[in-house]
Design a protein around this motif. Sequence first.
Motif, PDB file in Angstrom:
ATOM      1  N   VAL A 130       0.848  18.813 -12.368  1.00 46.71           N
ATOM      2  CA  VAL A 130       1.886  17.995 -12.695  1.00 46.71           C
ATOM      3  C   VAL A 130       1.489  17.272 -14.270  1.00 46.71           C
ATOM      4  O   VAL A 130       1.006  16.452 -14.971  1.00 46.71           O
ATOM      5  CB  VAL A 130       1.515  17.270 -11.782  1.00 46.71           C
ATOM      6  N   ALA A 133       5.759  12.557 -14.387  1.00 45.53           N
ATOM      7  CA  ALA A 133       5.737  12.068 -13.212  1.00 45.53           C
ATOM      8  C   ALA A 133       6.629  10.879 -13.526  1.00 45.53           C
ATOM      9  O   ALA A 133       5.920   9.847 -14.674  1.00 45.53           O
ATOM     10  CB  ALA A 133       4.520  11.684 -12.185  1.00 45.53           C
ATOM     11  N   ASP A 135      10.116   8.900 -14.001  1.00 43.17           N
ATOM     12  CA  ASP A 135      11.738   7.115 -13.369  1.00 43.17           C
ATOM     13  C   ASP A 135      12.387   7.770 -14.626  1.00 43.17           C
ATOM     14  O   ASP A 135      12.607   6.818 -15.231  1.00 43.17           O
ATOM     15  CB  ASP A 135      11.010   6.165 -12.920  1.00 43.17           C
ATOM     16  N   ARG A 141      13.308   9.741  -9.794  1.00 47.59           N
ATOM     17  CA  ARG A 141      12.435   9.856 -10.001  1.00 47.59           C
ATOM     18  C   ARG A 141      12.367  11.535  -9.772  1.00 47.59           C
ATOM     19  O   ARG A 141      12.781  12.298  -9.128  1.00 47.59           O
ATOM     20  CB  ARG A 141      11.974   9.231  -8.329  1.00 47.59           C
ATOM     21  N   VAL A 143       9.516  14.772 -10.937  1.00 43.81           N
ATOM     22  CA  VAL A 143       8.103  15.310 -11.062  1.00 43.81           C
ATOM     23  C   VAL A 143       7.983  16.496 -11.963  1.00 43.81           C
ATOM     24  O   VAL A 143       8.547  17.223 -11.302  1.00 43.81           O
ATOM     25  CB  VAL A 143       7.430  15.546  -9.954  1.00 43.81           C
ATOM     26  N   TYR A 155      11.449  18.721 -10.486  1.00 45.47           N
ATOM     27  CA  TYR A 155      11.584  18.016  -8.588  1.00 45.47           C
ATOM     28  C   TYR A 155      12.501  16.643  -9.226  1.00 45.47           C
ATOM     29  O   TYR A 155      11.974  16.141  -9.865  1.00 45.47           O
ATOM     30  CB  TYR A 155      11.276  17.928  -7.940  1.00 45.47           C
ATOM     31  N   MET A 158      13.979  12.243  -6.366  1.00 40.19           N
ATOM     32  CA  MET A 158      13.130  11.889  -5.490  1.00 40.19           C
ATOM     33  C   MET A 158      13.565  10.409  -5.244  1.00 40.19           C
ATOM     34  O   MET A 158      13.305   9.250  -5.796  1.00 40.19           O
ATOM     35  CB  MET A 158      11.329  12.155  -5.739  1.00 40.19           C
ATOM     36  N   GLN A 161       7.559   9.078  -4.902  1.00 35.10           N
ATOM     37  CA  GLN A 161       6.709  10.476  -5.950  1.00 35.10           C
ATOM     38  C   GLN A 161       5.199  10.054  -5.084  1.00 35.10           C
ATOM     39  O   GLN A 161       4.489   9.505  -4.624  1.00 35.10           O
ATOM     40  CB  GLN A 161       6.964  10.019  -7.232  1.00 35.10           C
ATOM     41  N   THR A 164       0.414  12.089  -9.387  1.00 39.57           N
ATOM     42  CA  THR A 164       0.922  11.642 -10.297  1.00 39.57           C
ATOM     43  C   THR A 164       0.186  12.502 -11.860  1.00 39.57           C
ATOM     44  O   THR A 164      -0.258  13.078 -11.579  1.00 39.57           O
ATOM     45  CB  THR A 164      -0.108  10.106 -10.529  1.00 39.57           C
ATOM     46  N   GLU A 165       0.372  12.235 -13.442  1.00 43.46           N
ATOM     47  CA  GLU A 165       0.114  13.123 -14.195  1.00 43.46           C
ATOM     48  C   GLU A 165      -1.205  13.166 -13.881  1.00 43.46           C
ATOM     49  O   GLU A 165      -2.235  12.497 -13.911  1.00 43.46           O
ATOM     50  CB  GLU A 165       0.968  12.302 -15.317  1.00 43.46           C
ATOM     51  N   ILE A 175       4.460  16.893  -2.469  1.00 47.26           N
ATOM     52  CA  ILE A 175       4.512  15.850  -3.795  1.00 47.26           C
ATOM     53  C   ILE A 175       5.582  15.039  -3.262  1.00 47.26           C
ATOM     54  O   ILE A 175       5.523  13.722  -4.875  1.00 47.26           O
ATOM     55  CB  ILE A 175       4.619  16.457  -5.192  1.00 47.26           C
ATOM     56  N   GLY A 176       6.105  15.227  -1.861  1.00 47.83           N
ATOM     57  CA  GLY A 176       7.278  13.273  -2.678  1.00 47.83           C
ATOM     58  C   GLY A 176       8.922  13.617  -1.296  1.00 47.83           C
ATOM     59  O   GLY A 176       7.767  14.508  -0.630  1.00 47.83           O
TER      60      GLY A 176
END
Length: 211
Positions: A130, A133, A135, A141, A143, A155, A158, A161, A164-165, A175-176
């Motif tokens: 990732v 990640a 907003d 939201r 990713v 993506y 969302m 999530q 995380t990065e 992933i969410g």
Amino acid sequence: MRLRLQPRPWRGGDPRPHRAEWPDRDPAPGRRPAGLADPAHHRPAPAQVTPDPEALRRITAERARLAAARATDSPRTDFAAGFLLPAHGRISGVFGSQRILNGEPRQPHFGFDIAAPTGTPLLAAAGGVVTLAGDFFFFGRIVVIDHGHGVNTLYAHMSAQGVTEGQQVAAGQRIGAIGATGRVTGPHLHFGFSWYTTWLDAQPVLPPVTG
């Protein structure tokens, strides 16, 4: 190592330019597409169609952050294993279509959209790391996953999530969840596929979409 995309027959969705957002007038009774909610509740707010100066500064910063993530050049080779469908639903938007926001033409659509109820699981289309990640104003939201050698997937919109990065993810890992955050007309996944910062049509590398 090279990534070669082989064209495949068209598998669904209308390839012609279309209104990605609801028009200014509601369709006649009985003519609203099945599965879509009342457009009065899902038309983007004017501030999302024509952002104010403060929002524009935010958008500029987010674009730079996204560009940096998509420019990642790693030696990973996760992309070579192929790609899985990131969500189940119906095709609601295709790559290259013309978008109309509250009656105003916008730039072409550079993603592949799958509509499904809020909370529908979102899966990593391939293994990777990732790289973003957040907003965002437009994407909500979001990713981004690096799959190696400039190949990445995005993506957006969302509702939640789950990564995380910097986190490594496996192909098919949740992933969410699908949502309606950012500038949207209803819950869906905006799936972006790119090689470095060049957007590509994701459909040729994905399995057929199933509801």
